[in-house]
Each structure stands twice: as structure tokens, then as C-alpha cells.
Scaffold this motif. Structure first.
Motif, PDB file in Angstrom:
ATOM      1  N   CYS A  54       0.834  -1.201   0.000  1.00 23.48           N
ATOM      2  CA  CYS A  54       0.000   0.000   0.000  1.00 23.48           C
ATOM      3  C   CYS A  54       0.870   1.252   0.000  1.00 23.48           C
ATOM      4  N   CYS A  81      -6.792   6.156   1.068  1.00 28.38           N
ATOM      5  CA  CYS A  81      -6.611   5.153   0.011  1.00 28.38           C
ATOM      6  C   CYS A  81      -6.578   5.816  -1.360  1.00 28.38           C
ATOM      7  N   CYS A  84      -6.020   1.877  -5.656  1.00 28.04           N
ATOM      8  CA  CYS A  84      -5.182   1.306  -6.695  1.00 28.04           C
ATOM      9  C   CYS A  84      -5.437  -0.186  -6.845  1.00 28.04           C
TER      10      CYS A  84
HETATM   11  S1  SF4 Z   1      -6.409   0.021  -2.775  1.00 29.28           S
HETATM   12 FE1  SF4 Z   1      -6.140   1.497  -1.094  1.00 29.28          FE
HETATM   13  S2  SF4 Z   1      -5.671   0.219   0.709  1.00 29.28           S
HETATM   14 FE2  SF4 Z   1      -5.360  -1.070  -1.124  1.00 29.28          FE
HETATM   15  S3  SF4 Z   1      -3.151  -0.886  -1.612  1.00 29.28           S
HETATM   16 FE3  SF4 Z   1      -4.249   0.667  -2.847  1.00 29.28          FE
HETATM   17  S4  SF4 Z   1      -4.192   2.525  -1.574  1.00 29.28           S
HETATM   18 FE4  SF4 Z   1      -3.700   0.809  -0.198  1.00 29.28          FE
END
Ligand code: SF4
Ligand code: SF4
Lengths: 157, 146
Positions: A54, A81, A84
Motif C-alpha cells: 500500500c 486510500c 489502486c
Molecule cells: S487500494 Fe487502497 S488500501 Fe489497497 S493498496 Fe491501494 S491505496 Fe492501499
């Protein structure tokens, strides 16, 4: 023709407006949309892969010791978040899913956190019989003796 | 009587001021699309204004970089009370991927009180409309308390 766009003007006059009636008609998102994360704690094995991949460090883990084992709480901060989907791709147990919910509007930031906790039991301790224990001890002593011998035989520096 | 008319019409048409504090431009484009005919927030009374002195709702995007910090503080000081501050996207509050960068001074909470946050990177225009609607409600309550 004096009025070149008259046909266009008349069709436009009677066509529907292109504005979406959003709050009245809920919008369906397309396939593959990455929205609010859904976590299935019963599938998670606490490998920590999602936290490693992350980029915005939106995932935190807290471990509490309880009687039944370690109580592990994964917390996904949707306010941080980037959607991604790396965590979902890297999760070997498919315990993370990105849903199609897009409307995440809050006044208190804590409401943006998606939490899930589960209990991970420690592996059961093996019960050894006295003979086995004695054997283990003997093996260990032999190994230690050998190590000492090797040390002794080491030429002086 | 005039005051009542003015108050009523102000409640129906909150004006938005948008400030970019170093965002990647994604949130800004989505906010602009909310004003375009497709999503048309103006049918609900929201109007983008060019000066903070006319604004009721301030929409902040971006993780507050060192360059933009002073401008942000100066701009927010010009917005008349009662005001509602909306943080747009993942950047202003927890700083998103820019956490801990040498040039980022955020989160936004350090400089002002954030009333509404819209999550998403970037948020869908629909989510922004929801956020603005919530902001308008909060604004109404703030006015009543005053
Ligand atoms: S989707 Fe959100 S929680 Fe998952 S790795 Fe990407 S930034 Fe992090
Ligand atoms: S959610 Fe998946 S990747 Fe993250 S710790 Fe659990 S099993 Fe591992």
C-alpha cells in the motif's frame, strides 16, 4: 438555405437534456470500478502483504493478546486510500475486495475506516514424553560437545 | 424583511470557492465537471465564485504543500463566517501518498476545521454532489445558530 441549422435546432429543442438526474436517479458504475473496500476477516491469514504494497500506508494492523490467541484487527483508511487495488491483487486469500460504492461523504473521519478483526490461534504446543525429552537432551549435549571440540581444535590465532 | 429574503436566498444558493493546495489536478477536474451541464450542480444552487470573499463553501484539494500553505491560510482568512470547508479527495486530510514528504505541510486540519470530507481518489462527481449537499446542510445549521 437561409437557416442552415434549423433541423438541428428543432431536434435539440425536443430532445432530453443531457444533465444526469443524479440525486433522484442513482448512478450505476461500470464494471471494474474500484470503490469502497470490503474486507473479509474470516479469510485473512495475517501475512501483512497488503500493508507492504500500500503506497499511502492506508492499512494498519493492531495485535492484541487474548486468551484464545492473538486478536488481529486490520484497519483500512478509505480517506487515505488511492483505490489502486494493489492490496486486493496481492492478497493471496482474496480477503480484500473493492466494491462499487463510490459515495463516501462523512463529517467525522473515523467513519471512513473499514475495520475487520479475527482471532489467530497460536499453533498447539507438542506434548513430549519423558523418553523423547531425554533423547532431545542427549542430542543437544552431543551437539554442544562437538561444537566445543571443534572450537578446541581450532589452531591458535 | 429584506434580511429574511436575503437569508432565504443565500441558503438556497451557496457559493463555492475552490482552492488547489498542490493536488494532482484530478480532483479539480472532477469538481469542474460537477459544474458542467452533465452533472450541473447549478440546478441545486451551487455556483463557483472567483473570490473567497463571496464564498460560503470552500473546497480544498491537495495535500497542502509548503508553497501553497501561506496562500491557503491567507485565502481562508478572507472567507466570511459562517463558512463550511470541504476536503476533496484523499489528499487534504491524511495526505495520501504524499505522507511524510519534505514539501508537504498537511494535513489540512492543522490550519482550519474541516467540516465535510469526500473520500475517493478522485471522488466521482456524484460523490462530490453528495458532499456539497451535506455541506449546504451544515451551512444552514451554522447560520441558524448564529
Ligand atoms: S487500494 Fe487502497 S488500501 Fe489497497 S493498496 Fe491501494 S491505496 Fe492501499
Ligand atoms: S488481507 Fe490478505 S494480504 Fe492482507 S494480511 Fe490478510 S491475507 Fe495477507
Amino acid at each position: 438555405m437561409g437557416l442552415p441549422f434549423i433541423k438541428e435546432a428543432i431536434t435539440q429543442l425536443f430532445s432530453k437534456p443531457s444533465t444526469e438526474k443524479y440525486p433522484l436517479v442513482k448512478k450505476e458504475v461500470s464494471d471494474g470500478f474500484r470503490g469502497k473496500l470490503v474486507f473479509h476477516p474470516e479469510l485473512c491469514i495475517n501475512c501483512g502483504m497488503c500493508m507492504r504494497v500500500c503506497a499511502p500506508q492506508a492499512i494498519t494492523r493492531t495485535i492484541e493478546k487474548t486468551e484464545e490467541g492473538d486478536r488481529i484487527t486490520m484497519e483500512f483508511h478509505m480517506g487515505s486510500c488511492t483505490f489502486c487495488s494493489m492490496c486486493a491483487d496481492f492478497c493471496s486469500k482474496n480477503s480484500i475486495e473493492l466494491s462499487k460504492e463510490y459515495s463516501m461523504v462523512v463529517t467525522n473521519e473515523d467513519d471512513l475506516k473499514v475495520r475487520g478483526s479475527f482471532i489467530k490461534k497460536a499453533p498447539p504446543k507438542k506434548e513430549l514424553s519423558p523418553e523423547q525429552l531425554a533423547k532431545l537432551k542427549a542430542a543437544k549435549a552431543a551437539k554442544d560437545g562437538k561444537a566445543e571440540e571443534e572450537f578446541d581444535s581450532c589452531p591458535d590465532a | 424583511m429584506f434580511k429574511k429574503i436575503i437569508d432565504n436566498s443565500m441558503a438556497k444558493s451557496p457559493w463555492i470557492y475552490h482552492i488547489n493546495t498542490g493536488s494532482c489536478n484530478g480532483c479539480d477536474i472532477e469538481l469542474v465537471s460537477v459544474i458542467t451541464p452533465r452533472y450541473d450542480a447549478e440546478r441545486m444552487g451551487f455556483k463557483l465564485t472567483g473570490t473567497p470573499r463571496h464564498a460560503d463553501i470552500v473546497v480544498v484539494s491537495g495535500p497542502v504543500t509548503s508553497q501553497s500553505k501561506e496562500r491557503l491560510v491567507r485565502t481562508l482568512a478572507q472567507v466570511p463566517e459562517p463558512r463550511v470547508i470541504v476536503s476533496l479527495g484523499s489528499c487534504p486530510r491524511p495526505c495520501n501518498v504524499f505522507k511524510g514528504s519534505y514539501s508537504v505541510e498537511g494535513p489540512l486540519d492543522k490550519f482550519c476545521e474541516v467540516d465535510v470530507s469526500v473520500a475517493g481518489c478522485t471522488p466521482k462527481p456524484e460523490a462530490i454532489i453528495d458532499g456539497l449537499a451535506l455541506a449546504a446542510q451544515i451551512l444552514k445549521e451554522k447560520r441558524r445558530q448564529k
